[in-house]
Design a protein around this motif. Structure first.
Motif, short mmCIF file in Angstrom:
data_model
loop_
_atom_site.label_atom_id
_atom_site.label_comp_id
_atom_site.label_asym_id
_atom_site.label_seq_id
_atom_site.Cartn_x
_atom_site.Cartn_y
_atom_site.Cartn_z
N ARG A 27 0.70 -1.38 -0.02
CA ARG A 27 0.43 -0.07 -0.07
C ARG A 27 0.47 1.46 0.49
N ALA A 28 2.02 1.29 0.47
CA ALA A 28 2.72 2.42 0.96
C ALA A 28 3.61 2.85 -0.45
N GLY A 29 3.53 1.93 -2.13
CA GLY A 29 3.93 1.61 -2.44
C GLY A 29 5.31 2.43 -2.67
N THR A 30 5.80 2.66 -4.34
CA THR A 30 7.53 3.33 -4.38
C THR A 30 7.70 4.56 -3.60
N LEU A 31 9.04 5.02 -2.73
CA LEU A 31 8.50 6.41 -2.30
C LEU A 31 8.81 7.23 -2.81
N GLN A 32 8.20 8.62 -3.53
CA GLN A 32 8.99 9.71 -4.73
C GLN A 32 9.89 10.28 -3.75
#
Length: 311
Positions: A27-32
């Motif tokens: 849910r956190a996904g790839t950190l931008q």
């Protein structure tokens, strides 16, 4: 039979915890990137260190080093990065084990960060002014005795977060259980509570965007390993901060939030007196005055460190 049921329940509980851990990471996904500018990578001792770079490369260098906590990242400087880049060449890394930098399951220690800060200032920057907060301020002070540094701006610096607690590091690093515990400690309500209690003086300055980024960075793969060492006391350098600052050959400015609790203003006054450093106190701020009142922080930095003016 009873023991068998207990074991089966424990195994089932671990399985459920692991599924929850994986779901949160997904849910956190790839950190931008937290900051604007150009996104760079510096290879250091096996780490791919992510850093943002902005401003005229021919302008004086300013390096921004974020503090250490469960959700630490260069996002801490989001409100001053662009303004500084108008006049300076600004570099803001995510420390090893944090943000978009690699987070392998190594034993994070103060020695590792001392080496990283000294090498980054020497290899990537050119005689920079270094802005560092909290525990990172002690590593910057140590690095200033080895690397070429033209000034230190330390925000509520400390070299002592308490006694070592090896069991805490072991627990948080434990597979499944450690991940589950860390996820609980870095839930959005828990992060907001920490920000409002210790990081910021006014709760309305803790925005949803801030908490969301902190949550995302704290739920990347390997996110718990560096904070585990921090919580266990393994990131405290074995030095006296006053002695280190007294030995540096560059101007030192200490910036303190008047309402800081973890490192209270009384500590700032004592430190400034011992090392004969400038002390800037910002009202209505706590541990992160540069994030809470960025305009006041920038004004104070420019007034107190005239060598930052372009030449």
């Amino acid at each position: 039979m009873r023991l068998r049921r207990l074991l089966a329940g424990a195994v089932g509980g671990l399985a459920v915890t692991e599924l929850a851990n994986r779901a949160l990471r997904a849910r956190a996904g790839t950190l931008q990137p937290a900051l604007g500018g150009d996104q760079r990578t510096h290879r250091w001792r096996g780490f791919d260190v992510a850093y943002a770079e902005a401003g005229d490369p021919d302008a004086p260098d300013v390096v921004l080093l974020h503090g250490v906590h469960a959700a630490g990242s260069s996002r801490e400087f989001a409100d001053v990065f662009d303004a500084l880049a108008e006049d300076y060449h600004v570099l803001a890394p995510d420390l090893p084990g944090f943000g978009r930098t690699d987070r392998p399951a190594v034993a994070y220690t103060s020695n590792l960060y001392e080496g990283f800060v000294a090498d980054f200032l020497s290899e990537v920057a050119d005689d920079p002014v270094v802005v560092a907060s909290s525990l990172t301020g002690s590593w910057a002070a140590m690095a200033a005795n080895d690397a070429d540094v033209s000034g230190l701006v330390l925000v509520c610096p400390t070299a002592d977060t308490g006694a070592r607690r090896p069991w805490v590091r072991r627990l948080v690093r434990t597979p499944v259980v450690g991940s589950g515990l860390f996820n609980a400690l870095t839930s959005k309500p828990a992060l907001r509570k920490f920000d409002e209690r210790d990081g910021y003086y006014r709760a309305d300055r803790v925005t949803d965007d801030l908490v969301d980024y902190q949550w995302r960075t704290a739920h990347q793969s390997g996110a718990r390993f560096a904070p585990a060492s921090f919580a266990g006391g393994f990131l405290d350098p074995q030095v006296d901060l006053a002695d280190e600052l007294a030995a540096v050959d560059c101007p030192v400015t200490l910036v303190w939030g008047r309402e800081a609790k973890i490192t209270p203003l009384s500590e700032g006054r004592r430190l400034a007196e011992e090392v004969d450093a400038r002390l800037v106190v910002l009202d209505d701020t706590s541990l992160l005055p540069h994030a809470e009142q960025p305009e006041s922080f920038l004004e104070a930095v420019r007034e107190e460190l005239p060598q930052l003016e372009r030449h």
